[in-house]
Design a protein around this motif. Structure first.
Motif, PDB file in Angstrom:
ATOM      1  N   VAL A 304       0.836  -1.200   0.000  1.00 24.03           N
ATOM      2  CA  VAL A 304       0.000   0.000   0.000  1.00 24.03           C
ATOM      3  C   VAL A 304       0.872   1.253   0.000  1.00 24.03           C
ATOM      4  O   VAL A 304       0.621   2.211  -0.751  1.00 24.03           O
ATOM      5  CB  VAL A 304      -0.945  -0.004   1.220  1.00 24.03           C
ATOM      6  CG1 VAL A 304      -1.733   1.303   1.296  1.00 24.03           C
ATOM      7  CG2 VAL A 304      -1.892  -1.192   1.147  1.00 24.03           C
ATOM      8  N   ILE A 305       1.908   1.243   0.834  1.00 24.88           N
ATOM      9  CA  ILE A 305       2.816   2.394   0.913  1.00 24.88           C
ATOM     10  C   ILE A 305       3.547   2.586  -0.411  1.00 24.88           C
ATOM     11  O   ILE A 305       3.637   3.714  -0.936  1.00 24.88           O
ATOM     12  CB  ILE A 305       3.833   2.213   2.061  1.00 24.88           C
ATOM     13  CG1 ILE A 305       3.129   2.140   3.417  1.00 24.88           C
ATOM     14  CG2 ILE A 305       4.860   3.347   2.050  1.00 24.88           C
ATOM     15  CD1 ILE A 305       2.385   3.394   3.807  1.00 24.88           C
ATOM     16  N   LEU A 306       4.070   1.518  -0.964  1.00 25.44           N
ATOM     17  CA  LEU A 306       4.813   1.631  -2.225  1.00 25.44           C
ATOM     18  C   LEU A 306       3.908   2.107  -3.358  1.00 25.44           C
ATOM     19  O   LEU A 306       4.322   2.926  -4.194  1.00 25.44           O
ATOM     20  CB  LEU A 306       5.445   0.297  -2.584  1.00 25.44           C
ATOM     21  CG  LEU A 306       6.582  -0.183  -1.677  1.00 25.44           C
ATOM     22  CD1 LEU A 306       7.032  -1.584  -2.069  1.00 25.44           C
ATOM     23  CD2 LEU A 306       7.759   0.794  -1.713  1.00 25.44           C
ATOM     24  N   ASN A 307       2.684   1.641  -3.384  1.00 29.68           N
ATOM     25  CA  ASN A 307       1.744   2.081  -4.411  1.00 29.68           C
ATOM     26  C   ASN A 307       1.478   3.580  -4.286  1.00 29.68           C
ATOM     27  O   ASN A 307       1.450   4.309  -5.287  1.00 29.68           O
ATOM     28  CB  ASN A 307       0.435   1.302  -4.283  1.00 29.68           C
ATOM     29  CG  ASN A 307      -0.560   1.660  -5.376  1.00 29.68           C
ATOM     30  OD1 ASN A 307      -0.252   1.586  -6.562  1.00 29.68           O
ATOM     31  ND2 ASN A 307      -1.760   2.056  -4.980  1.00 29.68           N
ATOM     32  N   ALA A 308       1.321   4.063  -3.047  1.00 29.81           N
ATOM     33  CA  ALA A 308       1.097   5.493  -2.822  1.00 29.81           C
ATOM     34  C   ALA A 308       2.315   6.314  -3.219  1.00 29.81           C
ATOM     35  O   ALA A 308       2.193   7.390  -3.803  1.00 29.81           O
ATOM     36  CB  ALA A 308       0.745   5.737  -1.351  1.00 29.81           C
ATOM     37  N   ILE A 309       3.514   5.807  -2.920  1.00 30.15           N
ATOM     38  CA  ILE A 309       4.743   6.517  -3.288  1.00 30.15           C
ATOM     39  C   ILE A 309       4.846   6.650  -4.802  1.00 30.15           C
ATOM     40  O   ILE A 309       5.144   7.730  -5.334  1.00 30.15           O
ATOM     41  CB  ILE A 309       5.977   5.794  -2.724  1.00 30.15           C
ATOM     42  CG1 ILE A 309       6.056   5.962  -1.195  1.00 30.15           C
ATOM     43  CG2 ILE A 309       7.268   6.328  -3.378  1.00 30.15           C
ATOM     44  CD1 ILE A 309       7.149   5.147  -0.543  1.00 30.15           C
ATOM     45  N   HIS A 310       4.584   5.570  -5.517  1.00 35.84           N
ATOM     46  CA  HIS A 310       4.740   5.601  -6.973  1.00 35.84           C
ATOM     47  C   HIS A 310       3.702   6.486  -7.654  1.00 35.84           C
ATOM     48  O   HIS A 310       3.926   6.948  -8.778  1.00 35.84           O
ATOM     49  CB  HIS A 310       4.692   4.183  -7.542  1.00 35.84           C
ATOM     50  CG  HIS A 310       5.945   3.384  -7.284  1.00 35.84           C
ATOM     51  ND1 HIS A 310       7.186   3.778  -7.754  1.00 35.84           N
ATOM     52  CD2 HIS A 310       6.149   2.244  -6.574  1.00 35.84           C
ATOM     53  CE1 HIS A 310       8.097   2.900  -7.367  1.00 35.84           C
ATOM     54  NE2 HIS A 310       7.501   1.968  -6.651  1.00 35.84           N
ATOM     55  N   LYS A 311       2.593   6.765  -6.972  1.00 36.55           N
ATOM     56  CA  LYS A 311       1.583   7.654  -7.536  1.00 36.55           C
ATOM     57  C   LYS A 311       1.864   9.123  -7.220  1.00 36.55           C
ATOM     58  O   LYS A 311       1.220  10.005  -7.766  1.00 36.55           O
ATOM     59  CB  LYS A 311       0.190   7.283  -7.003  1.00 36.55           C
ATOM     60  CG  LYS A 311      -0.388   6.034  -7.634  1.00 36.55           C
ATOM     61  CD  LYS A 311      -1.812   5.786  -7.160  1.00 36.55           C
ATOM     62  CE  LYS A 311      -2.411   4.580  -7.862  1.00 36.55           C
ATOM     63  NZ  LYS A 311      -3.804   4.321  -7.405  1.00 36.55           N
ATOM     64  N   ASP A 312       2.839   9.361  -6.332  1.00 36.12           N
ATOM     65  CA  ASP A 312       3.140  10.740  -5.937  1.00 36.12           C
ATOM     66  C   ASP A 312       3.730  11.502  -7.124  1.00 36.12           C
ATOM     67  O   ASP A 312       4.573  10.983  -7.853  1.00 36.12           O
ATOM     68  CB  ASP A 312       4.136  10.743  -4.763  1.00 36.12           C
ATOM     69  CG  ASP A 312       4.290  12.112  -4.129  1.00 36.12           C
ATOM     70  OD1 ASP A 312       3.700  12.337  -3.065  1.00 36.12           O
ATOM     71  OD2 ASP A 312       4.999  12.957  -4.717  1.00 36.12           O
ATOM     72  N   LYS A 313       3.310  12.740  -7.293  1.00 35.62           N
ATOM     73  CA  LYS A 313       3.726  13.521  -8.466  1.00 35.62           C
ATOM     74  C   LYS A 313       5.216  13.830  -8.471  1.00 35.62           C
ATOM     75  O   LYS A 313       5.765  14.188  -9.514  1.00 35.62           O
ATOM     76  CB  LYS A 313       2.937  14.836  -8.535  1.00 35.62           C
ATOM     77  CG  LYS A 313       3.233  15.827  -7.420  1.00 35.62           C
ATOM     78  CD  LYS A 313       2.389  17.079  -7.551  1.00 35.62           C
ATOM     79  CE  LYS A 313       2.758  18.125  -6.531  1.00 35.62           C
ATOM     80  NZ  LYS A 313       2.570  17.689  -5.139  1.00 35.62           N
TER      81      LYS A 313
END
Length: 354
Positions: A304-313
């Protein structure tokens, strides 16, 4: 105290004010339109009830409303006013109100005058200057945005007395971050004073709000559009934004930044950039802030954390980019953060939390 900040758009100012009399004066001007946090309006109804209903938008200051749809609703009401480019937008609230109204102010009529009253410590010590406005789009945090500072920022300290412990501590997350990246002497000071600030010693707090703004001012005047040195202010934000998203914003921004500092510093320790002792000192200060929230372990699932990081602009490719403290308290942008390093840092965060 009055601070001037040079922007390519204009020179704007921050005033520390002793009263809200200026709001009454603005309300008397027919070209002013007010966007106010609904909770603030209720808390300060004795002052804000003078705002004309036909020129007032009460905003539910929640992440789900920090969207282009909310901005367009405000634009629609502004177009109904007789004034056009001389319309004066006045916003009263925290960072969400600032983001929405900043986006409106820069967009409608290609830019209108804008006055901002930050009502949260987080907005007052950090986001009120720098000109950034950001809106969430679908599942992406802060994907839409502009640069356009207010003309005037009025900081009124009594607003902070109505903040919950959680939101007050959230504001201090950015204060601690500024003092960490400013070097050991500045960190030593906040380490010594953190208990006084948490106890609402407003004389001490005033000093830290001022020094935080002056510290940020040097970065934004040199690099207003985030193309160079200003990116270093994103220290802790790669991970902090991910914690906000993974918790569905149950973790407020400043406390997510405090958690992001612990995470980033653990990676610095793993790489030999930072001593475990110094990282532990910073962590103890951060944990004094984190005592005001309850955390759910499911928010910290690695995928979940990695997915959120990769979506960060701020991410620029498949690798993970983050700002880390390196030797001698310098900061550097690294584009090669490994998922294994993040996993170990999250484990450290969960094991050490209060």
């Amino acid at each position: 105290m009055m601070m001037e900040i040079r922007s390519r758009f204009k020179t704007y100012q921050v005033d520390f004010v002793d009263s809200l009399q200026s709001i009454q004066q603005l309300a008397a001007q027919k070209e002013t339109y007010f966007v106010v946090d609904r909770i603030i309006y209720d808390l300060y109804r004795d002052v804000l009830s003078i705002l004309p209903e036909q020129r007032l938008f009460l905003l539910e200051a929640l992440e789900e409303y920090k969207t282009i749809d909310t901005a367009l609703l405000i634009c629609e009401q502004l177009t109904a006013m007789p004034s056009k480019r001389n319309t004066h937008l006045v916003s009263i609230g925290g960072g969400i109100v600032q983001d929405v109204t900043g986006f409106v102010a820069t967009s409608i009529y290609r830019g209108i005058p804008w006055t901002f009253y930050p009502t949260t410590l987080l907005a007052a010590c950090d986001s009120c200057i720098g000109g950034k406005s950001s809106l969430n789009y679908k599942k992406f945090k802060n994907l839409l945005g502009t640069f356009y500072p207010p003309d005037v920022i009025n900081i009124y300290f009594p607003f902070f007395k109505t903040l919950s412990n959680r939101d007050y501590a959230s504001g201090l997350g950015e204060v601690v971050k500024f003092n960490v990246i400013a070097g050991q002497n500045r960190f030593n000071a906040i380490e010594k004073d953190i208990d006084l600030v948490l106890a609402h010693d407003y004389a001490v707090l005033n000093k830290y709000v001022e020094t935080s703004l002056y510290f940020k001012k040097t970065f934004i005047e040199e690099d207003e559009f985030d193309q160079g040195i200003r990116v270093l202010l994103n220290f802790a934000h790669t991970f902090g934004h991910a914690y906000e998203v993974s918790s569905h914003y149950a973790i407020p921004h400043g406390l997510a930044v405090a958690m992001g500092m612990i995470t980033a510093n653990n990676i610095s320790v793993q790489r030999g950039f930072l001593t475990a002792d110094y990282a532990e000192r910073i962590e103890r200060v951060c944990n004094k802030l984190l005592q005001f929230i309850d955390m759910d372990d499911k928010w910290f699932a690695l995928d979940v954390i990695l997915n959120a990081i990769h979506k960060d602009k701020k991410q620029i490719g498949n690798s993970i980019t983050a700002v880390l403290i390196k030797r001698e308290q310098t900061l550097e942008v690294f584009h090669n953060i490994q998922e294994t390093e993040v996993e170990l840092a999250i484990k450290h965060l969960l094991e050490k939390r209060v």
